[in-house]
Design a protein around this motif. Structure first.
Motif, PDB file in Angstrom:
ATOM      1  N   LYS A 157      56.222  29.483  12.615  1.00 39.08           N
ATOM      2  CA  LYS A 157      57.004  28.906  13.716  1.00 39.08           C
ATOM      3  C   LYS A 157      57.509  27.519  13.339  1.00 39.08           C
ATOM      4  O   LYS A 157      58.630  27.137  13.689  1.00 39.08           O
ATOM      5  CB  LYS A 157      56.132  28.839  14.982  1.00 39.08           C
ATOM      6  N   LYS A 158      56.715  26.776  12.607  1.00 38.25           N
ATOM      7  CA  LYS A 158      57.143  25.446  12.157  1.00 38.25           C
ATOM      8  C   LYS A 158      58.246  25.539  11.118  1.00 38.25           C
ATOM      9  O   LYS A 158      58.977  24.578  10.896  1.00 38.25           O
ATOM     10  CB  LYS A 158      55.961  24.688  11.556  1.00 38.25           C
ATOM     11  N   LYS A 159      58.356  26.689  10.474  1.00 37.92           N
ATOM     12  CA  LYS A 159      59.325  26.864   9.395  1.00 37.92           C
ATOM     13  C   LYS A 159      60.642  27.470   9.872  1.00 37.92           C
ATOM     14  O   LYS A 159      61.439  27.920   9.070  1.00 37.92           O
ATOM     15  CB  LYS A 159      58.734  27.770   8.306  1.00 37.92           C
ATOM     16  N   VAL A 160      60.855  27.501  11.172  1.00 35.89           N
ATOM     17  CA  VAL A 160      62.115  28.011  11.708  1.00 35.89           C
ATOM     18  C   VAL A 160      63.093  26.844  11.809  1.00 35.89           C
ATOM     19  O   VAL A 160      62.784  25.836  12.435  1.00 35.89           O
ATOM     20  CB  VAL A 160      61.911  28.650  13.107  1.00 35.89           C
ATOM     21  N   PRO A 161      64.267  26.959  11.192  1.00 39.36           N
ATOM     22  CA  PRO A 161      65.264  25.882  11.298  1.00 39.36           C
ATOM     23  C   PRO A 161      65.919  25.921  12.682  1.00 39.36           C
ATOM     24  O   PRO A 161      67.060  26.321  12.845  1.00 39.36           O
ATOM     25  CB  PRO A 161      66.249  26.217  10.181  1.00 39.36           C
TER      26      PRO A 161
ATOM     27  N   ASP B  88      57.482  15.454   1.739  1.00 38.45           N
ATOM     28  CA  ASP B  88      57.742  16.434   2.803  1.00 38.45           C
ATOM     29  C   ASP B  88      59.231  16.705   2.943  1.00 38.45           C
ATOM     30  O   ASP B  88      59.649  17.855   3.125  1.00 38.45           O
ATOM     31  CB  ASP B  88      57.177  15.951   4.139  1.00 38.45           C
ATOM     32  N   LEU B  89      60.038  15.661   2.855  1.00 41.33           N
ATOM     33  CA  LEU B  89      61.485  15.837   2.957  1.00 41.33           C
ATOM     34  C   LEU B  89      62.028  16.670   1.797  1.00 41.33           C
ATOM     35  O   LEU B  89      62.859  17.550   1.993  1.00 41.33           O
ATOM     36  CB  LEU B  89      62.181  14.474   3.007  1.00 41.33           C
ATOM     37  N   LEU B  90      61.533  16.414   0.594  1.00 39.19           N
ATOM     38  CA  LEU B  90      61.950  17.213  -0.557  1.00 39.19           C
ATOM     39  C   LEU B  90      61.504  18.665  -0.408  1.00 39.19           C
ATOM     40  O   LEU B  90      62.231  19.585  -0.788  1.00 39.19           O
ATOM     41  CB  LEU B  90      61.384  16.632  -1.849  1.00 39.19           C
ATOM     42  N   SER B  91      60.311  18.870   0.147  1.00 41.88           N
ATOM     43  CA  SER B  91      59.826  20.236   0.391  1.00 41.88           C
ATOM     44  C   SER B  91      60.746  20.975   1.353  1.00 41.88           C
ATOM     45  O   SER B  91      61.058  22.143   1.148  1.00 41.88           O
ATOM     46  CB  SER B  91      58.407  20.185   0.962  1.00 41.88           C
ATOM     47  N   ILE B  92      61.192  20.291   2.387  1.00 42.74           N
ATOM     48  CA  ILE B  92      62.118  20.891   3.347  1.00 42.74           C
ATOM     49  C   ILE B  92      63.455  21.175   2.681  1.00 42.74           C
ATOM     50  O   ILE B  92      64.031  22.250   2.845  1.00 42.74           O
ATOM     51  CB  ILE B  92      62.301  19.963   4.569  1.00 42.74           C
ATOM     52  N   GLN B  93      63.946  20.225   1.914  1.00 40.22           N
ATOM     53  CA  GLN B  93      65.238  20.373   1.247  1.00 40.22           C
ATOM     54  C   GLN B  93      65.241  21.539   0.267  1.00 40.22           C
ATOM     55  O   GLN B  93      66.215  22.272   0.157  1.00 40.22           O
ATOM     56  CB  GLN B  93      65.596  19.069   0.519  1.00 40.22           C
TER      57      GLN B  93
END
Length: 160
Positions: A116-120, A11-16
Motif C-alpha cells: 500500500k505504501k508503494k502505490v504512486p 530513500d529518494l533515490l530508492s523511490i526514483q
C-alpha cells in the motif's frame, strides 16, 4: 530549512529507481521483496476486491472465513508478483501461500501494508481525474442550458 539527511537522500533515490524493499514474513525466515505497484497490479487488485472482497451481509461462517483467507493469499500474491508475472504465475503463487505454506492473516498483512505504501497514489489519482474530465460523454450542461447557450450564440451572430 534543514538539509536532508543521507537516509532521506537514499530513500529518494530508492523511490526514483523503483527499488524493492525486503520484508520478513512473521514467524518465518522467509524474506520477500515488494516493489512499486504497477498499473496492471492495481487493476487486478481492484478486480479482486470487487469480486471477492468483504460484503456487508457476510455471515461469520466457516465458508466465509475460508474465502477471506484465500482473498488475503490472492492479494499478497498479486502484490509480490506485480506486473506481467501475474499473468503467468498468480494461479500457482496464491495457492502456494494458502495451501502449501498455510500463511495466516497476520503473516500476509505486512506484505499488503508495504505494498500500500508503494502505490504512486498522487499521480494515479491525478491521471484518473484528468482522463475522467476528457470523456466526450461528460454531461457539463443540461439540455435546457445547451439550448439557451446555442440561442445566445446564434443571436450574437445575427447582430454582427
Amino acid at each position: 530549512m534543514q538539509e536532508p539527511s543521507i537516509q532521506d537522500e537514499k530513500d529518494l533515490l530508492s523511490i526514483q529507481n523503483n527499488e524493492k524493499e525486503d520484508i520478513v514474513i512473521p514467524r518465518t525466515n522467509k524474506i520477500l521483496k515488494v516493489g512499486w505497484m504497477k498499473g496492471y497490479t492495481l487493476e487486478k487488485l481492484s478486480k479482486l476486491e470487487l469480486k471477492e472482497g468483504l460484503k456487508e451481509n457476510d455471515a461469520d461462517s466457516e465458508k466465509v472465513i475460508e474465502q477471506r483467507s484465500k482473498f488475503m493469499a490472492k492479494a499478497a500474491s498479486l502484490c509480490l508478483l506485480n506486473g506481467i508475472k501475474i499473468f503467468f504465475f498468480h494461479w500457482f503463487y496464491w495457492r502456494y501461500f494458502y495451501y502449501l505454506r498455510g500463511y495466516t492473516f497476520d503473516q500476509l498483512e505486512p506484505i499488503l501494508v508495504l505494498a500500500k505504501k508503494k502505490v504512486p497514489a498522487a499521480s494515479w489519482y491525478i491521471g484518473l481525474a484528468l482522463v475522467a474530465r476528457m470523456k466526450i460523454t461528460n454531461m457539463t450542461m443540461t439540455m435546457e442550458e445547451a439550448e439557451r447557450f446555442r440561442h445566445v450564440l446564434s443571436s450574437e451572430a445575427e447582430q454582427q
